[in-house]
Design a protein around this motif. Structure first.
Motif, PDB file in Angstrom:
ATOM      1  N   ASP A 158       0.813  -1.219   0.000  1.00 44.47           N
ATOM      2  CA  ASP A 158       0.000   0.000   0.000  1.00 44.47           C
ATOM      3  C   ASP A 158       0.845   1.267   0.000  1.00 44.47           C
ATOM      4  N   LEU A 159       2.132   1.147   0.342  1.00 46.22           N
ATOM      5  CA  LEU A 159       3.000   2.321   0.428  1.00 46.22           C
ATOM      6  C   LEU A 159       3.789   2.578  -0.842  1.00 46.22           C
ATOM      7  N   VAL A 160       3.730   1.651  -1.808  1.00 41.53           N
ATOM      8  CA  VAL A 160       4.637   1.718  -2.961  1.00 41.53           C
ATOM      9  C   VAL A 160       3.857   1.732  -4.269  1.00 41.53           C
ATOM     10  N   ARG A 161       4.064   2.763  -5.060  1.00 40.53           N
ATOM     11  CA  ARG A 161       3.413   2.886  -6.367  1.00 40.53           C
ATOM     12  C   ARG A 161       4.278   2.247  -7.452  1.00 40.53           C
ATOM     13  N   THR A 162       5.562   2.601  -7.489  1.00 42.77           N
ATOM     14  CA  THR A 162       6.538   1.933  -8.358  1.00 42.77           C
ATOM     15  C   THR A 162       7.815   1.745  -7.546  1.00 42.77           C
ATOM     16  N   LEU A 163       8.678   0.856  -8.033  1.00 39.49           N
ATOM     17  CA  LEU A 163       9.932   0.556  -7.348  1.00 39.49           C
ATOM     18  C   LEU A 163      11.065   0.642  -8.359  1.00 39.49           C
ATOM     19  N   THR A 164      12.092   1.427  -8.045  1.00 44.68           N
ATOM     20  CA  THR A 164      13.287   1.517  -8.893  1.00 44.68           C
ATOM     21  C   THR A 164      14.490   1.076  -8.071  1.00 44.68           C
ATOM     22  N   LEU A 165      15.178   0.043  -8.535  1.00 47.75           N
ATOM     23  CA  LEU A 165      16.298  -0.542  -7.809  1.00 47.75           C
ATOM     24  C   LEU A 165      17.574  -0.408  -8.636  1.00 47.75           C
ATOM     25  N   VAL A 166      18.570   0.262  -8.091  1.00 46.84           N
ATOM     26  CA  VAL A 166      19.862   0.426  -8.744  1.00 46.84           C
ATOM     27  C   VAL A 166      20.859  -0.493  -8.033  1.00 46.84           C
TER      28      VAL A 166
END
Length: 364
Positions: A141-149
């Protein structure tokens, strides 16, 4: 106490005065007090009102400064904030001395809950990638998209160049390293960090290098610097040994948010070969590979990473993916799912601007 937790230690009550952290033009800093932790938050006012919120989480030995370049480039897309994890940057140690992945994830969740900014576009680099993977898995519920480097997800065959960082997790090694390197200047240390974290350290501008040296000098005056490093490194090692629902790869499979994975071909800390495994694990993923980049692509090639993020945000437009997700970071429920097919994209990227900040001095 879970296997990722470390014995509690009382945080120092009075911390020494050190030079203030650097604030790039257009950025703001504020301190947020939460139960058991105080977090330093770096923000850049969005270019217009109504933009969706974003949160950036740095890696081991890094700070919110690591995201300044990317945060500026995305100021017309998101309302961005970057936090200093407890014990790093300008955030003091956590009251309970918990530097495990679970402890750091709990700090991120605690902040998002208190700020009421979720769901956010969540970013993580290395250790921050492991932390945000856990956050996205247990609190969709807290995350719309996730970007992982270059996320620090478990590897069976760790690169030789990453071994010294892992050794920091062993009791006494941080103290030994401190004694051995007592005569090293901040400039020498920064050159070592850049050689480890950048595909091409020559991409750092002279101003960026001077800023990194100043930040290194500031950090070395903090009495808890090496303790935070060692305990966080131990938290990564411990997380690598976990199986079942607490295993990071298992949690990656549970992430519902559309995910952008960024891997550098010259990364000396996270194996480039892990890119395709990650693309298979995250069910709704796309992969950006940068053959010339090292461990901190968002600092080395911020313009290329920003372009990929824009595509992610455009394709993920609309309401957040999410569920009710009330579990804390160490109380995840079981979830089944079928791994999605990754959208693969290879892009060497155009030369980006020189990065500011000290980068990372160890894995994460």
């Amino acid at each position: 106490m879970s296997s990722t937790d470390l014995p509690s230690v009382q945080a120092p009550q009075v911390l020494p005065k050190v030079a203030p952290v650097r604030v790039a033009e257009g950025e703001r800093l504020r301190s947020v007090e939460l139960p058991g932790i105080t977090l330093n938050i770096r923000s850049r006012p969005p270019e217009r009102t109504g933009l969706p919120p974003a949160l950036y989480v740095h890696g081991l030995g890094g700070s919110s400064l690591n995201w300044s370049a990317l945060m500026q480039l995305l100021a017309d897309e998101v309302d961005g904030e970057a936090l200093d994890l407890p014990g790093f940057g300008d955030s003091p140690p956590p009251d309970d001395g918990d530097y495990s992945i679970t402890g750091h994830a709990r700090a991120v969740i605690r902040y998002l809950d208190a700020a009421g900014r979720g769901p956010v576009h969540l970013f993580g680099n290395s250790l921050g990638g492991a932390i945000t993977t856990r956050v996205a898995a247990v609190r969709p519920d807290l995350v719309r998209t996730l970007t992982l480097v270059s996320p620090a997800l478990p590897e069976i065959r760790v690169q030789r160049s990453a071994v010294p960082t892992g050794l920091l997790a062993l009791p006494g090694v941080a103290q030994l390293f401190t004694r051995i390197t007592r005569e090293w200047t901040a400039e020498q240390r920064v050159r070592g960090v850049l050689a480890l974290c950048y595909g091409d350290p020559g991409r750092v501008t002279e101003e960026g290098f001077r800023n990194a040296v100043e930040e290194m000098e500031r950090r070395l005056r903090l009495p808890y610097f090496w303790d935070a490093m060692a305990r966080s490194a131990r938290g990564i090692v411990n997380a690598y040994t976990l199986g079942g629902q607490q295993g990071l790869w298992r949690q990656a499979e549970r992430v519902l948010a559309p995910t952008l994975l960024v891997y550098g071909g010259r990364d000396q800390l996270v194996g480039f070969r892990m890119a395709r495994r990650a693309a298979r694990a995250f069910r709704d993923s796309r992969l950006l590979t940068l053959p010339e980049a090292g461990h901190v692509a968002m600092m080395e090639y911020p313009e290329t990473v920003a372009m990929a993020v824009r595509d992610l945000l455009t394709d993920a437009g609309g309401p957040s993916v999410g569920a009710d997700g009330s579990a804390d970071a160490d109380e995840a429920d079981d979830a089944d799912g079928v791994t999605g097919v990754a959208e693969m994209a290879e892009n060497a990227g155009e030369p980006g601007v020189g990065a500011d900040g000290a980068g990372e001095s160890a894995r994460g």
